[in-house]
Structures are given as structure tokens and as C-alpha cells.
Design a protein around this motif. Structure first.
Motif, PDB file in Angstrom:
ATOM      1  N   THR A 142       0.834  -1.206   0.000  1.00  0.00           N
ATOM      2  CA  THR A 142       0.000   0.000   0.000  1.00  0.00           C
ATOM      3  C   THR A 142       0.867   1.254   0.000  1.00  0.00           C
ATOM      4  O   THR A 142       0.604   2.215  -0.737  1.00  0.00           O
ATOM      5  CB  THR A 142      -0.924   0.008   1.226  1.00  0.00           C
ATOM      6  OG1 THR A 142      -1.767  -1.151   1.197  1.00  0.00           O
ATOM      7  CG2 THR A 142      -1.797   1.253   1.252  1.00  0.00           C
ATOM      8  N   GLY A 143       1.916   1.228   0.813  1.00  0.00           N
ATOM      9  CA  GLY A 143       2.790   2.395   0.900  1.00  0.00           C
ATOM     10  C   GLY A 143       3.577   2.653  -0.368  1.00  0.00           C
ATOM     11  O   GLY A 143       3.679   3.797  -0.830  1.00  0.00           O
ATOM     12  N   THR A 144       4.126   1.603  -0.959  1.00  0.00           N
ATOM     13  CA  THR A 144       4.958   1.809  -2.145  1.00  0.00           C
ATOM     14  C   THR A 144       4.130   2.108  -3.389  1.00  0.00           C
ATOM     15  O   THR A 144       4.662   2.627  -4.375  1.00  0.00           O
ATOM     16  CB  THR A 144       5.887   0.605  -2.404  1.00  0.00           C
ATOM     17  OG1 THR A 144       5.109  -0.570  -2.614  1.00  0.00           O
ATOM     18  CG2 THR A 144       6.837   0.394  -1.240  1.00  0.00           C
ATOM     19  N   THR A 145       2.826   1.782  -3.339  1.00  0.00           N
ATOM     20  CA  THR A 145       1.963   2.100  -4.489  1.00  0.00           C
ATOM     21  C   THR A 145       1.169   3.383  -4.263  1.00  0.00           C
ATOM     22  O   THR A 145       0.147   3.606  -4.938  1.00  0.00           O
ATOM     23  CB  THR A 145       0.998   0.944  -4.804  1.00  0.00           C
ATOM     24  OG1 THR A 145       0.199   0.652  -3.650  1.00  0.00           O
ATOM     25  CG2 THR A 145       1.749  -0.298  -5.249  1.00  0.00           C
ATOM     26  N   ASN A 146       1.597   4.218  -3.337  1.00  0.00           N
ATOM     27  CA  ASN A 146       1.021   5.553  -3.231  1.00  0.00           C
ATOM     28  C   ASN A 146       0.978   6.212  -4.611  1.00  0.00           C
ATOM     29  O   ASN A 146       1.983   6.184  -5.340  1.00  0.00           O
ATOM     30  CB  ASN A 146       1.870   6.424  -2.296  1.00  0.00           C
ATOM     31  CG  ASN A 146       1.224   6.628  -0.938  1.00  0.00           C
ATOM     32  OD1 ASN A 146       0.164   6.097  -0.635  1.00  0.00           O
ATOM     33  ND2 ASN A 146       1.874   7.418  -0.098  1.00  0.00           N
ATOM     34  N   GLU A 147      -0.154   6.764  -4.967  1.00  0.00           N
ATOM     35  CA  GLU A 147      -0.356   7.467  -6.240  1.00  0.00           C
ATOM     36  C   GLU A 147      -0.443   6.528  -7.447  1.00  0.00           C
ATOM     37  O   GLU A 147      -0.522   6.999  -8.589  1.00  0.00           O
ATOM     38  CB  GLU A 147       0.739   8.520  -6.484  1.00  0.00           C
ATOM     39  CG  GLU A 147       0.968   9.480  -5.333  1.00  0.00           C
ATOM     40  CD  GLU A 147      -0.278  10.273  -4.967  1.00  0.00           C
ATOM     41  OE1 GLU A 147      -1.147  10.477  -5.831  1.00  0.00           O
ATOM     42  OE2 GLU A 147      -0.379  10.694  -3.798  1.00  0.00           O
ATOM     43  N   HIS A 148      -0.449   5.194  -7.235  1.00  0.00           N
ATOM     44  CA  HIS A 148      -0.678   4.260  -8.339  1.00  0.00           C
ATOM     45  C   HIS A 148      -2.177   4.026  -8.455  1.00  0.00           C
ATOM     46  O   HIS A 148      -2.729   3.116  -7.830  1.00  0.00           O
ATOM     47  CB  HIS A 148       0.058   2.933  -8.098  1.00  0.00           C
ATOM     48  CG  HIS A 148       1.520   2.990  -8.352  1.00  0.00           C
ATOM     49  ND1 HIS A 148       2.106   2.503  -9.502  1.00  0.00           N
ATOM     50  CD2 HIS A 148       2.521   3.495  -7.611  1.00  0.00           C
ATOM     51  CE1 HIS A 148       3.418   2.702  -9.455  1.00  0.00           C
ATOM     52  NE2 HIS A 148       3.689   3.298  -8.305  1.00  0.00           N
ATOM     53  N   THR A 149      -2.856   4.820  -9.238  1.00  0.00           N
ATOM     54  CA  THR A 149      -4.316   4.796  -9.269  1.00  0.00           C
ATOM     55  C   THR A 149      -4.895   3.540  -9.922  1.00  0.00           C
ATOM     56  O   THR A 149      -6.095   3.300  -9.824  1.00  0.00           O
ATOM     57  CB  THR A 149      -4.853   6.036 -10.009  1.00  0.00           C
ATOM     58  OG1 THR A 149      -4.303   6.077 -11.330  1.00  0.00           O
ATOM     59  CG2 THR A 149      -4.479   7.302  -9.260  1.00  0.00           C
ATOM     60  N   SER A 161      -6.166   7.302  -2.291  1.00  0.00           N
ATOM     61  CA  SER A 161      -5.820   6.268  -1.306  1.00  0.00           C
ATOM     62  C   SER A 161      -4.399   6.433  -0.778  1.00  0.00           C
ATOM     63  O   SER A 161      -3.831   5.493  -0.231  1.00  0.00           O
ATOM     64  CB  SER A 161      -5.987   4.880  -1.927  1.00  0.00           C
ATOM     65  OG  SER A 161      -5.134   4.728  -3.053  1.00  0.00           O
ATOM     66  N   SER A 162      -3.833   7.604  -0.915  1.00  0.00           N
ATOM     67  CA  SER A 162      -2.472   7.829  -0.427  1.00  0.00           C
ATOM     68  C   SER A 162      -2.448   7.848   1.097  1.00  0.00           C
ATOM     69  O   SER A 162      -3.424   8.230   1.749  1.00  0.00           O
ATOM     70  CB  SER A 162      -1.909   9.143  -0.976  1.00  0.00           C
ATOM     71  OG  SER A 162      -2.709  10.226  -0.552  1.00  0.00           O
ATOM     72  N   VAL A 163      -1.336   7.414   1.675  1.00  0.00           N
ATOM     73  CA  VAL A 163      -1.171   7.368   3.120  1.00  0.00           C
ATOM     74  C   VAL A 163       0.158   8.021   3.496  1.00  0.00           C
ATOM     75  O   VAL A 163       1.001   8.294   2.641  1.00  0.00           O
ATOM     76  CB  VAL A 163      -1.239   5.924   3.649  1.00  0.00           C
ATOM     77  CG1 VAL A 163      -2.628   5.341   3.422  1.00  0.00           C
ATOM     78  CG2 VAL A 163      -0.185   5.037   2.999  1.00  0.00           C
ATOM     79  N   ASN A 164       0.353   8.232   4.798  1.00  0.00           N
ATOM     80  CA  ASN A 164       1.465   9.046   5.266  1.00  0.00           C
ATOM     81  C   ASN A 164       2.561   8.282   6.002  1.00  0.00           C
ATOM     82  O   ASN A 164       3.636   8.830   6.258  1.00  0.00           O
ATOM     83  CB  ASN A 164       0.929  10.146   6.187  1.00  0.00           C
ATOM     84  CG  ASN A 164      -0.210  10.905   5.546  1.00  0.00           C
ATOM     85  OD1 ASN A 164      -1.376  10.644   5.846  1.00  0.00           O
ATOM     86  ND2 ASN A 164       0.092  11.823   4.645  1.00  0.00           N
ATOM     87  N   ALA A 165       2.310   7.027   6.369  1.00  0.00           N
ATOM     88  CA  ALA A 165       3.315   6.242   7.084  1.00  0.00           C
ATOM     89  C   ALA A 165       2.913   4.771   7.060  1.00  0.00           C
ATOM     90  O   ALA A 165       1.723   4.442   6.958  1.00  0.00           O
ATOM     91  CB  ALA A 165       3.462   6.729   8.525  1.00  0.00           C
ATOM     92  N   ILE A 166       3.914   3.883   7.180  1.00  0.00           N
ATOM     93  CA  ILE A 166       3.687   2.436   7.113  1.00  0.00           C
ATOM     94  C   ILE A 166       4.406   1.752   8.268  1.00  0.00           C
ATOM     95  O   ILE A 166       5.588   2.029   8.534  1.00  0.00           O
ATOM     96  CB  ILE A 166       4.231   1.838   5.789  1.00  0.00           C
ATOM     97  CG1 ILE A 166       3.557   2.494   4.576  1.00  0.00           C
ATOM     98  CG2 ILE A 166       4.050   0.321   5.770  1.00  0.00           C
ATOM     99  CD1 ILE A 166       2.076   2.242   4.454  1.00  0.00           C
ATOM    100  N   SER A 228       8.916   4.800  -4.935  1.00  0.00           N
ATOM    101  CA  SER A 228       9.079   6.042  -5.688  1.00  0.00           C
ATOM    102  C   SER A 228       9.195   7.195  -4.706  1.00  0.00           C
ATOM    103  O   SER A 228       9.169   7.010  -3.478  1.00  0.00           O
ATOM    104  CB  SER A 228       7.868   6.271  -6.609  1.00  0.00           C
ATOM    105  OG  SER A 228       6.734   6.620  -5.836  1.00  0.00           O
ATOM    106  N   ALA A 229       9.276   8.395  -5.240  1.00  0.00           N
ATOM    107  CA  ALA A 229       9.340   9.584  -4.389  1.00  0.00           C
ATOM    108  C   ALA A 229       8.060   9.767  -3.585  1.00  0.00           C
ATOM    109  O   ALA A 229       8.054  10.501  -2.591  1.00  0.00           O
ATOM    110  CB  ALA A 229       9.600  10.818  -5.249  1.00  0.00           C
ATOM    111  N   ASP A 230       6.975   9.103  -3.977  1.00  0.00           N
ATOM    112  CA  ASP A 230       5.707   9.200  -3.260  1.00  0.00           C
ATOM    113  C   ASP A 230       5.597   8.208  -2.106  1.00  0.00           C
ATOM    114  O   ASP A 230       4.597   8.219  -1.371  1.00  0.00           O
ATOM    115  CB  ASP A 230       4.533   8.965  -4.218  1.00  0.00           C
ATOM    116  CG  ASP A 230       4.443  10.036  -5.293  1.00  0.00           C
ATOM    117  OD1 ASP A 230       4.536  11.227  -4.946  1.00  0.00           O
ATOM    118  OD2 ASP A 230       4.288   9.674  -6.476  1.00  0.00           O
ATOM    119  N   THR A 231       6.577   7.328  -1.937  1.00  0.00           N
ATOM    120  CA  THR A 231       6.541   6.329  -0.879  1.00  0.00           C
ATOM    121  C   THR A 231       6.735   6.996   0.480  1.00  0.00           C
ATOM    122  O   THR A 231       7.684   7.752   0.672  1.00  0.00           O
ATOM    123  CB  THR A 231       7.632   5.269  -1.102  1.00  0.00           C
ATOM    124  OG1 THR A 231       7.399   4.614  -2.357  1.00  0.00           O
ATOM    125  CG2 THR A 231       7.633   4.228   0.016  1.00  0.00           C
TER     126      THR A 231
END
Length: 297
Positions: A142-149, A161-166, A228-231
Motif C-alpha cells: 500500500t505504501g509503495t503504491t502511493n499514487e498508483h491509481t 488512497s495515499s497514506v502518510n506512514a507504514i 518512488s518519491a511518493d513512498t
């Protein structure tokens, strides 16, 4: 004659009261075997405070064949007492789901929480995801696929579905190396087409027809591939006596995160196994809370 006297207690009223809300439907995806909708539910533990709360979405483990949202009550309650709204979920498992269905369900739960932020009193931009074992794997993915719609399917698609910490507890990373540190006999068991991870990737024959060979599916399902940079920042923990998931799985993911410049902390817990009492000790809970306080509070 005896005289009864009252004892007066002075209490430092610091501990917050926690309310429980159970069996909240968050998604109704279609099951693969029945072609009927599955009523996926979550439980919420919420501190009774008059402010919006940061939230933790908890993903239970279960080897991809079960997902009991009632799991890990001590950890979840401790986080709620520390000031976090904690939502635990069930998700599609074998045989009703295969990759990436469980990930789709997790992201649906995140969107549900954001869409209902006012109703449940949570801060929609302060959400962490936490999981153990298979749940740790799904938290990491879930964390590494932040912004993978491409994994956002179902309801509340106006929300992201972006999150801020894992927080990843003794989770799998690469599904082809779950038993890397173990005996040759154990490794061969995991190479079987009947292993739970193989069924998670390929589904149940004859109902599911694999579209890719297993090696391609293993790569496609690897959290490290999506970094990615969004992780967001990661906390990774593993017991050195784990005999279910190789401790090197956590090292593999941690190294990949650090190589990509992602904030990550890793702890190896001495004498801890795969689950068990070590994971509810105050020292462990404090690490969870300190990490959450730093990144979403």
C-alpha cells in the motif's frame, strides 16, 4: 462499636476512554468463485476526545487465506489509548480473491475512511497503515503504491488512497523468497503450486486461469518494485526467531527503501517469533507510538 469511613481516591485522569464500532461495511467487491458481492467489514476503535484524530488502518495477517479483523486487539487498543483512531479490516483472501484483490480492498478502506472523515472524526490527511505477516506485506505494498491509481477500484473514487506512514511487522516482501533463511525442505514447500502464496498469485484452478508465469507475478507483486518519491516513511520490525517468514525479507525491503532515499527504520527483535507475546510488550508499543507521533500526529 466500629465506624465505617470512606476512602478518598485522588486519580490522575490521563487515560482516554475508547469507544468501539463493529462490523462497518466499507466495500462490496465481487468474489471470484461465486460472482456475488462480498460484504467486507471494518471495526473501529476511537478515543473519546473532542478533536479530529490521526488514523491507523490495521491489516491482519493470515497467510493470504484468512483475514480476521478482530486480530491484535492489544496492539490496536494501545494505539487507540495513545490517541489514534484505529480501523481494522477484513479483505479478500484465497479462494475468493487473488492478487491484487487484497490491495484493492485496502485502498478501498482508505478511501472509505477519507470519505467518512467527518462522521468518524478523523483527520483525512493523517493516515498510517499497519499490518503483520501477510498484513505487513499488504501494508508495505500500500505504501509503495502511493499514487498508483490503477489499484483504486470500487467506491469513493473521488478520494485518493495515499497514506502518510507504514508499519510493517514481520511481513513478506518478495513472495518467491518467503523461506530464504530456512531449510531446503521448507523452501521446497513454498515452491509448490499449492502454497498459499502461489494460490494468492495465481488463484484457484480451474476457476482462475493464470495470465503470467509465476516469476512475472512475483515481480509484479513485490513492494520494492513500486518504490518512488511518493513512498511514505516506513517502520519495519522482525523477530530473529521467526520460522514462518524469513527475517531477510524485512532486510530486503529496508535496503530497497534506503537505496531510494526513503525514510525507513528497521528493528530486529531478539528472541521474537512470528507473532506472540513479544509484539505486545510496552517497549514495542512505544516504538509504534513514537513512529506515529513523528509522522502523522
Amino acid at each position: 462499636m466500629t465506624t465505617n469511613t470512606d476512602e478518598i481516591l485522588e486519580i490522575d485522569n490521563q487515560k482516554v476512554e475508547v469507544a468501539a464500532y463493529e462490523n462497518i461495511t466499507y466495500s462490496q467487491p465481487i468474489g471470484r468463485l461465486t460472482d456475488r458481492s462480498i460484504n467486507l467489514k471494518m471495526d473501529i476503535l476511537k478515543p473519546r476526545v473532542d478533536r479530529k484524530l490521526p488514523a491507523v488502518l490495521y491489516i491482519p495477517g493470515g497467510g493470504f487465506i484468512r483475514s480476521h479483523k478482530e486480530s491484535s486487539i492489544q496492539q490496536r487498543l494501545a494505539l487507540a489509548e495513545a490517541g489514534y483512531l484505529v480501523a481494522s479490516i477484513e479483505y479478500r483472501t484465497v479462494p475468493s480473491g487473488k492478487f491484487p484483490d487484497a490491495l484493492v480492498d485496502v485502498k478501498s478502506a482508505i478511501r472509505f475512511l477519507k470519505a467518512n472523515a467527518e462522521k468518524y472524526g478523523l483527520s483525512r490527511n493523517k493516515i498510517a497503515v499497519m499490518g503483520a505477516s501477510a498484513g505487513g506485506y499488504l501494508a508495505a505494498l500500500t505504501g509503495t503504491t502511493n499514487e498508483h491509481t490503477s489499484f483504486d477500484l470500487g467506491d469513493f473514487l473521488e478520494e485518493d488512497s495515499s497514506v502518510n506512514a507504514i508499519i510493517d511487522l514481520y511481513g513478506v516482501s518478495n513472495l518467491g523468497n518467503i523461506a530464504k533463511d530456512f531449510s531446503e525442505e521448507t523452501q521446497k514447500k513454498h515452491e509448490s503450486a499449492a502454497s498459499s502464496e502461489a494460490l494468492f498469485l495465481n488463484g484457484i484452478p480451474p476457476f482462475d486461469d493464470p495470465q503470467d508465469d509465476l516469476s512475472k507475478l512475483i515481480q509484479k507483486s513485490d513492494p520494492a518494485v513500486y518504490i518512488s518519491a511518493d513512498t511514505p516513511p516506513f517502520l519495519i520490525m522482525h523477530g530473529d526467531k521467526d520460522q514462518i517468514v524469513s527475517p531477510s525479507q524485512s532486510s530486503y525491503l529496508y535496503d530497497a527503501l534506503k537505496e531510494s532515499g526513503i525514510s525507513a527504520k528497521k528493528y530486529i527483535v531478539k528472541n521474537a517469533e512470528h507473532g506472540g507475546s513479544y509484539w505486545v510488550q510496552p517497549e514495542i508499543i512505544k516504538i509504534f507510538v513514537d513512529f506515529l507521533d513523528e509522522h502523522i500526529n
